[in-house]
Design an enzyme around this catalytic site. Structure first.
Site, mmCIF file in Angstrom:
data_model
loop_
_atom_site.group_PDB
_atom_site.id
_atom_site.type_symbol
_atom_site.label_atom_id
_atom_site.label_comp_id
_atom_site.label_asym_id
_atom_site.label_seq_id
_atom_site.Cartn_x
_atom_site.Cartn_y
_atom_site.Cartn_z
ATOM 1 N N HIS A 1 6.735 -1.506 10.557
ATOM 2 C CA HIS A 1 6.287 -2.253 9.371
ATOM 3 C C HIS A 1 7.438 -2.446 8.379
ATOM 4 O O HIS A 1 7.616 -3.544 7.835
ATOM 5 C CB HIS A 1 5.149 -1.465 8.729
ATOM 6 C CG HIS A 1 4.285 -2.254 7.792
ATOM 7 N ND1 HIS A 1 3.907 -3.559 8.014
ATOM 8 C CD2 HIS A 1 3.695 -1.897 6.607
ATOM 9 C CE1 HIS A 1 3.127 -3.979 7.027
ATOM 10 N NE2 HIS A 1 2.997 -2.992 6.158
ATOM 11 N N SER B 1 4.201 -6.376 2.737
ATOM 12 C CA SER B 1 2.866 -5.978 3.168
ATOM 13 C C SER B 1 1.791 -6.587 2.249
ATOM 14 O O SER B 1 1.650 -7.796 2.168
ATOM 15 C CB SER B 1 2.765 -4.456 3.241
ATOM 16 O OG SER B 1 1.583 -4.046 3.897
ATOM 17 N N LEU B 2 1.049 -5.758 1.499
ATOM 18 C CA LEU B 2 0.088 -6.308 0.531
ATOM 19 C C LEU B 2 0.782 -7.165 -0.510
ATOM 20 O O LEU B 2 0.205 -8.125 -1.040
ATOM 21 C CB LEU B 2 -0.685 -5.182 -0.154
ATOM 22 C CG LEU B 2 -1.706 -4.412 0.685
ATOM 23 C CD1 LEU B 2 -2.385 -3.348 -0.172
ATOM 24 C CD2 LEU B 2 -2.757 -5.342 1.294
ATOM 25 N N PHE C 1 0.840 -1.201 0.000
ATOM 26 C CA PHE C 1 0.000 0.000 0.000
ATOM 27 C C PHE C 1 0.877 1.252 0.000
ATOM 28 O O PHE C 1 1.845 1.344 0.748
ATOM 29 C CB PHE C 1 -0.874 -0.046 1.250
ATOM 30 C CG PHE C 1 -1.853 1.079 1.401
ATOM 31 C CD1 PHE C 1 -2.623 1.516 0.333
ATOM 32 C CD2 PHE C 1 -2.034 1.675 2.645
ATOM 33 C CE1 PHE C 1 -3.549 2.536 0.489
ATOM 34 C CE2 PHE C 1 -2.965 2.695 2.822
ATOM 35 C CZ PHE C 1 -3.722 3.127 1.738
ATOM 36 N N ASP D 1 6.651 -8.682 6.503
ATOM 37 C CA ASP D 1 5.550 -8.164 7.304
ATOM 38 C C ASP D 1 4.242 -8.131 6.512
ATOM 39 O O ASP D 1 3.713 -7.059 6.183
ATOM 40 C CB ASP D 1 5.859 -6.773 7.866
ATOM 41 C CG ASP D 1 5.110 -6.531 9.172
ATOM 42 O OD1 ASP D 1 5.050 -7.447 9.994
ATOM 43 O OD2 ASP D 1 4.570 -5.430 9.374
#
Length: 456
Positions: free
Chosen positions: A258, A164-165, A88, A188
């Site tokens: 993150h 992430s995504l 993101f 993550d």
């Protein structure tokens, strides 16, 4: 041929070494205005190879054609291929780490490194729209990977590195390819909108032949539960040392934990030091020193975090899912130095308290306080503790130790130590000492004896 291209902050012009000009492809650079207005998904694939990197400041990417990837002659079907997939992007800016990650991978191995630029689709203040686009990105990339397979690249030669995504995008690709992808490294993985979902709606161990996952923000933006064959939880998987703890720090408050997963993984590529991960049920058990016997895990010892985790692939795949824990410093290269401290006391009454240790060489010292929780010291009972120092120090010529109960209202106690040993977690000789009396809050310094020369 070599290409010469200044980094994005210096410009984007690029030159062939023959003198002819060719434009470098740049990652899509958007801003908050685009994120507020919303962006339509557009997936761009930026290729980096060793031919693109000539020195510390020169790096150049070439954009690939989705339908005809090998129209770009630098894409070599016989080389392994690593994809870097971001997550993101709420402000629309390019990730600050992607070119460094690409460079480190190429310095380590001769690869096709492909940065998946889906910034148009990820740049949106509405996170749910970006989540919806992850499936479309996965469809796009799956078709591209199948094109490469048609030209002779086996699916086992692909390594998807998803942030992430991007971690769940990697999982969706793996599902579409029936788990034949060689490796997925998830940095993550995003938690919101994926926590509690079934395996076909998120990353899971069946998505590749080997799935390794680093959790660094599980209490906020990341995913808490295990998702791979091995899941790493540095510093417990939540708050990371050196990251801000208040919103007054601005955007760093939201992204530092993150993004720490990315920097830990990058640190593992050039192997400045090896972050060793300890299979354990919890971070608390690790800090208690209950999970330090690496020789029981495999013939190769405990696994390393990051790029070289494949050394333990067979063991990890056979075990199913393995959770690991370790602690880090707040700066690169992040590695701490650990000792198992074994103490036998002869107080007739049980004592509870904390230890502070210092190791001295000729002109340096390092210090740590073992204060995870109060340790219990019982008569003639060995208590094992974990001492972690921010750096290594050799040779250790002297050791200082002090004991405290943490309660200034009670009478000061003495801790009578029958024997103490300090065993480095990785190599080197254990250090021993006998017959010490520790008066509360008073430091005692001694010259240790190599345990191999003692009767300990």
């Amino acid at each position: 041929m070599f290409h010469y291209c200044l980094l994005a902050l210096l410009g984007t012009s690029c030159m062939w070494d023959t003198g002819s000009a060719e434009e470098c492809a740049s990652f899509t650079d958007l801003d908050l205005h685009h994120a507020i207005a919303g962006t339509s998904l557009d997936v761009r694939l930026l290729l980096y190879t060793r031919a693109n990197i000539t020195n510390i400041t020169n790096i150049c990417a070439h954009e690939l054609n989705h339908l005809n990837p090998f129209s770009q002659p630098e894409l070599n079907a016989s080389r392994p291929t690593a994809f870097i997939i971001h997550g993101f992007r709420p402000t629309g800016s390019p990730p600050g780490w992607y070119e460094l990650l690409a460079r480190l991978l190429l310095e380590r191995d001769d690869l096709n490194v492909i940065v998946v630029d889906w910034n148009r689709g990820a740049a949106n203040i509405n996170y749910f729209i970006a989540v919806k686009n992850t499936r479309k990105v996965a469809d796009n990339m799956t078709a591209f990977i199948l094109k490469m397979e048609e030209h002779g690249t086996p699916l086992s030669a692909f390594h998807l590195i998803g942030v992430s995504l991007g971690a769940h995008i990697s999982g969706f690709i793996g599902t579409k390819l029936n788990g034949s992808i060689g490796r997925i490294t998830a940095l993550d993985p995003a938690g919101p909108e994926f926590t509690g979902k079934p395996p076909d709606s998120r990353l899971d161990p069946t998505d590749a032949q080997f799935v390794d996952v680093i959790h660094t923000d599980m209490d906020a933006l990341g995913f808490r539960k295990p998702l791979g064959h091995i899941d790493y939880y540095p510093n417990g998987g939540g708050d990371q040392p050196g990251c801000p703890r208040t919103i007054l720090a601005g955007s760093a408050y939201f992204k530092c934990d993150h993004q720490r997963s990315v920097y830990l993984f990058m640190n593992s590529i050039n192997r400045t030091c090896d972050l060793i991960a300890y299979p354990c049920e919890s971070y608390s058990d690790f800090l208690d020193g209950k999970c330090l016997e690496c020789d029981k895990f495999s013939g190769e010892g405990c696994p390393w975090l990051g790029y070289d985790a494949t050394k333990w692939k067979d063991t990890l795949v056979k075990r199913g899912q393995t959770k690991t824990y370790f602690s880090t410093n707040n700066w690169s290269p992040f590695c701490k130095t650990g000792y198992r401290v074994d103490i036998v006391t002869w107080n007739s009454e049980t004592r509870w308290g904390f230890l502070t240790l210092k190791l001295h060489s000729k002109d340096q010292e390092i210090e740590t306080r073992i204060d995870h929780k109060a340790a219990e010291f019982k008569l003639y009972t060995k208590q094992s503790l974990l001492a972690q120092f921010d750096r290594d120090l050799q040779p250790v010529e002297r050791v200082s130790i002090s004991f405290s109960t943490g309660n200034g209202l009670k009478p000061r106690y003495k801790l009578r130590v029958l024997r103490i040993s300090l065993t480095p977690l990785h190599g080197r000789t254990s250090l021993c000492r006998y017959d010490l009396v520790l008066e509360e809050s008073k430091e005692v310094t001694f010259r240790p004896i190599p345990c191999e020369n003692s009767n300990f």
